[in-house]
Every structure is written in structure tokens, then in C-alpha cells.
Design a protein around this motif. Structure first.
Motif, PDB file in Angstrom:
ATOM      1  N   UNK A   1     -18.781  10.569  21.300  1.00  0.00           N
ATOM      2  CA  UNK A   1     -17.516  10.927  20.678  1.00  0.00           C
ATOM      3  C   UNK A   1     -16.352  10.584  21.608  1.00  0.00           C
ATOM      4  N   UNK A   2     -15.288  10.053  21.018  1.00  0.00           N
ATOM      5  CA  UNK A   2     -14.142   9.596  21.799  1.00  0.00           C
ATOM      6  C   UNK A   2     -12.881  10.295  21.329  1.00  0.00           C
ATOM      7  N   UNK A   3     -12.229  10.989  22.255  1.00  0.00           N
ATOM      8  CA  UNK A   3     -10.912  11.571  21.991  1.00  0.00           C
ATOM      9  C   UNK A   3     -10.233  11.772  23.346  1.00  0.00           C
TER      10      UNK A   3
ATOM     11  N   UNK B   1     -18.597  10.565  31.119  1.00  0.00           N
ATOM     12  CA  UNK B   1     -18.240  11.862  31.684  1.00  0.00           C
ATOM     13  C   UNK B   1     -16.926  12.353  31.079  1.00  0.00           C
ATOM     14  N   UNK B   2     -16.658  13.640  31.258  1.00  0.00           N
ATOM     15  CA  UNK B   2     -15.384  14.246  30.891  1.00  0.00           C
ATOM     16  C   UNK B   2     -14.818  14.948  32.122  1.00  0.00           C
ATOM     17  N   UNK B   3     -13.562  15.358  32.024  1.00  0.00           N
ATOM     18  CA  UNK B   3     -12.875  15.965  33.175  1.00  0.00           C
ATOM     19  C   UNK B   3     -12.255  17.287  32.762  1.00  0.00           C
TER      20      UNK B   3
ATOM     21  N   UNK C   1     -10.025  16.580  29.305  1.00  0.00           N
ATOM     22  CA  UNK C   1      -9.670  15.250  28.809  1.00  0.00           C
ATOM     23  C   UNK C   1     -10.739  14.244  29.202  1.00  0.00           C
ATOM     24  N   UNK C   2     -10.627  13.068  28.600  1.00  0.00           N
ATOM     25  CA  UNK C   2     -11.553  11.954  28.846  1.00  0.00           C
ATOM     26  C   UNK C   2     -10.794  10.901  29.647  1.00  0.00           C
ATOM     27  N   UNK C   3     -11.143  10.754  30.929  1.00  0.00           N
ATOM     28  CA  UNK C   3     -10.361   9.856  31.781  1.00  0.00           C
ATOM     29  C   UNK C   3     -10.737   8.384  31.607  1.00  0.00           C
ATOM     30  N   UNK C   4     -11.665   8.086  30.661  1.00  0.00           N
ATOM     31  CA  UNK C   4     -11.899   6.676  30.335  1.00  0.00           C
ATOM     32  C   UNK C   4     -10.800   6.141  29.423  1.00  0.00           C
TER      33      UNK C   4
ATOM     34  N   UNK D   1     -20.705  13.881  29.726  1.00  0.00           N
ATOM     35  CA  UNK D   1     -20.221  13.946  28.349  1.00  0.00           C
ATOM     36  C   UNK D   1     -21.120  14.862  27.527  1.00  0.00           C
ATOM     37  N   UNK D   2     -20.505  15.637  26.651  1.00  0.00           N
ATOM     38  CA  UNK D   2     -21.269  16.600  25.856  1.00  0.00           C
ATOM     39  C   UNK D   2     -22.350  15.950  24.997  1.00  0.00           C
ATOM     40  N   UNK D   3     -22.153  14.688  24.608  1.00  0.00           N
ATOM     41  CA  UNK D   3     -23.115  14.020  23.729  1.00  0.00           C
ATOM     42  C   UNK D   3     -24.286  13.421  24.492  1.00  0.00           C
ATOM     43  N   UNK D   4     -24.303  13.566  25.811  1.00  0.00           N
ATOM     44  CA  UNK D   4     -25.418  13.059  26.619  1.00  0.00           C
ATOM     45  C   UNK D   4     -26.345  14.218  26.971  1.00  0.00           C
TER      46      UNK D   4
END
Length: 343
Positions: A138-140, A260-262, A292-295, A317-320
Motif C-alpha cells: 500500500x502506498x500513501x 519501510x515506514x517512518x 509517513x512513507x519516506x519513499x 511496512x505493514x504489508x510485509x
């Protein structure tokens, strides 16, 4: 002179074979961009007899050599030609995008990513364009606090964490970002800025320093976020105090991967500092988490007074699922090493 047909293609292949020998010999002697003139002669002689996809791969490779020689305009043209030859190949899109990013041409980089997405070559959002992209996640840009059941407990520990932070501040224990690790991070600090950090967990020597100085904070993190701590210890993430000083700007950039997320827990939050992730700006509140997602393309500016300090935590990342953590990391490292070899 440029050739045509089978004769030109045969000459191109012959020049290319010679260039490969020169390149390999040069590499063995510590010259990573040897053979460029012969590679260019091959491209000028005609198209590869192996078809447009092979020709695109050749043009992309020559583009990376041109970058080594500082010939950026010609490198960009070579990547563009490679995209025309094989629009579904992600590699020339990526190389051109990284060139644009390196020159601060972020609007053009977003357009380049949109073109790659339209061609089916990679990514899913022009604002999110990490070199290593794991599809299906998921991307946001920002994530709601409610997505993370541990956020409340981390926020509740704010007084204790801040108390240990204040002890460090009294000792002046914050080195500049890039001085002892993560040298590449110092490159995003605009001239005149000051960004400092104290490492709590990472894959290097900073971990032992944090152990002596922050016993309660470290124990909390090991209990509450073991996945993030293990991620930091293997060098895939980090947990730090991040201190941003007035007048500082962190230039727009995307992280290396979307795996990953931050989380930022606000500890010292004067008015004035702001962060943009994707299109939207946000700010920090003391004792509150910002996710947030630093990608995604992001930048930070500090237009206020007084230092801004957050507890920064990188986590999977939550989806991993946990079973995919190490395989995803290994795949990403292989992609990164391949990218480095091309450079």
C-alpha cells in the motif's frame, strides 16, 4: 561513420566486443569507466544485430559511463534513447530519473516517473519513486496513527524519553549527520543548514553509545518495537534522535526503498519546522506521533526558532509479514549492489 543493415550491425557488435574487453581490463586496474570511446564507436556504427531491446541495454550502459565522465547531458540523451528502444525496461527510466534527481530537477523527475508508470516500467505514483520498489505494498504519503496499535504506548512514554533526551543535550552529545555514519544523508542538507543526530539503534558503533545513555528508552523500544530494533541492528533501518536547527532545509529526495515506514515522535517542537511528503505539508506536536512513507518525495524546512528534535523510528511496512522481512531485504540489497556495479 554510421552504418546500416547487417553490415553496420556486425561492425557495431565487433566494436562492442572490443569495448567490453577494454572495460573489463580497466576495471581490473581500478578504472570503472574504461572503454567509453569504443562503446560510443559501437553505437555510432549501427544497431545491435540482437534487436532493439539489446540496443536499449547498450545505450543505457553507455549512459552510466558517460555519467562517470561527467558528461551529464549526453548521458541523459543516451538514457532517453534507451527508453525509446525499450520503453518497458525499468533500468533506463531509473537511471534517467536518478540523474534528474541528482541535479535537483524534481519536477522533471516526477514527469519521468509518470512516463515509466504509463509504459508499465515500474512505480505506481510519480511522487513515490525509490530506486528499489517492492510492488504490491500500500502506498500513501502519510499514515493514520490509528493504523499502529503501539502508537499510544509510545506517546505515553514521551515524558520519560524526553527526560533522557535532556540529559544528552546537557552533554552536547549530538554529532552532525554524516560525520560518523550515513554520509549520504549529509548531502541533502542545503548550504548553511545544521542537522544533528544521536543514534539509539543502528547497525554500527552508535548502538553501544545509546546503550549507556538511554537505558529506559532503549528498554521501551526493545519491548514495544522489536521488529524496528532488529531492522536497525542489521543496518536496514535506524532509531535515532533527530535534531534540526533553525534555518535548515533538507532538500527534496526519496528514500531508497518502499519496504519501510517512518515514525516521528515529537520531543522538542517549536513553531516553524515543517515537512512535506508528496504534495502535502505537515508539522510536529510534542508527545504525538507522525507517520509517513519516506519513499515518497519529501523535504523538511525549519523557518522558526529553536531546535526541533524527534525520536525517529524506521520499521517494516505493514504489508510485509515477518517471514518476508529478510527475503525482501536481500532482494533489495541485490538490486542496490547491481545498481552500484553499473556506476
Amino acid at each position: 561513420l554510421e552504418g546500416g543493415g547487417a553490415e553496420g550491425g556486425a561492425a557495431a557488435d565487433e566494436f562492442w566486443a572490443q569495448a567490453v574487453l577494454e572495460f573489463l581490463l580497466g576495471r581490473s586496474q581500478g578504472l570503472p569507466a574504461a572503454g567509453l570511446s569504443s562503446f560510443e564507436a559501437s553505437l555510432a556504427a549501427g544497431d545491435s544485430t540482437d534487436g532493439p531491446e539489446a540496443e536499449g541495454e547498450r545505450r543505457c550502459f553507455v549512459g552510466t559511463l558517460l555519467m562517470h565522465h561527467g558528461r551529464m547531458r549526453e548521458a541523459e540523451e543516451s538514457f532517453e534513447a534507451a527508453i525509446v528502444d525499450n520503453p518497458k525496461d525499468r533500468l533506463p527510466h531509473l537511471e534517467r530519473l536518478l540523474l534528474l534527481e541528482g541535479q535537483g530537477r524534481h519536477e522533471e523527475a516526477r514527469a519521468a516517473a509518470a512516463r515509466a508508470i504509463e509504459s508499465g516500467a515500474g512505480w505506481s505514483d510519480p511522487w513515490q519513486r525509490p530506486p528499489i520498489f517492492v510492488p504490491g505494498l500500500r502506498s500513501r504519503p502519510y499514515w493514520a496513527r490509528e493504523e499502529f496499535p503501539w502508537a499510544g504506548e509510545l506517546e505515553a512514554a514521551y515524558p520519560s524519553i524526553k527526560a533522557e533526551l535532556e540529559g544528552l543535550l546537557a552533554e552536547g552529545a549530538f554529532p552532525k549527520v554524516g560525520d560518523s555514519r550515513a554520509e549520504q544523508d549529509s548531502q541533502i542538507v542545503a548550504p548553511g543548514g545544521e542537522w544533528r543526530e544521536f543514534v539509539i539503534f543502528d547497525g554500527g558503533a552508535g548502538t553501544s553509545t545509546g546503550s549507556a545513555a538511554l537505558p529506559r528508552t532503549r528498554a521501551l523500544l526493545e519491548d514495544l518495537l522489536p521488529g524496528a530494533v532488529s531492522m536497525a541492528r542489521i543496518g536496514a533501518g535506524e532509531i535515532i534522535f533527530s535534531a534540526l536547527y533553525p534555518g535548515t532545509r533538507l532538500l527534496p529526495h526519496c528514500a531508497s526503498s518502499n519496504n519501510r515506514l517512518t515514525c516521528h515522535l515529537g520531543l522538542v517542537c517549536p513553531r516553524g519546522p515543517r515537512i512535506r511528503v508528496g504534495k502535502d505539508w505537515a508539522s510536529w506536536d510534542e508527545g504525538k506521533c507522525l507517520f509517513f512513507d519516506d519513499s515518497y518525495e519529501h523535504e523538511v524546512v525549519h523557518e522558526g526558532e529553536g531546535v526541533r528534535i524527534v525520536l525517529l523510528v524506521r520499521f517494516w511496512h505493514l504489508d510485509l509479514p515477518e517471514a518476508r522481512w529478510l527475503p525482501t531485504l536481500e532482494e533489495g540489497m541485490a538490486q542496490f549492489e547491481d545498481m552500484q556495479r553499473r556506476r
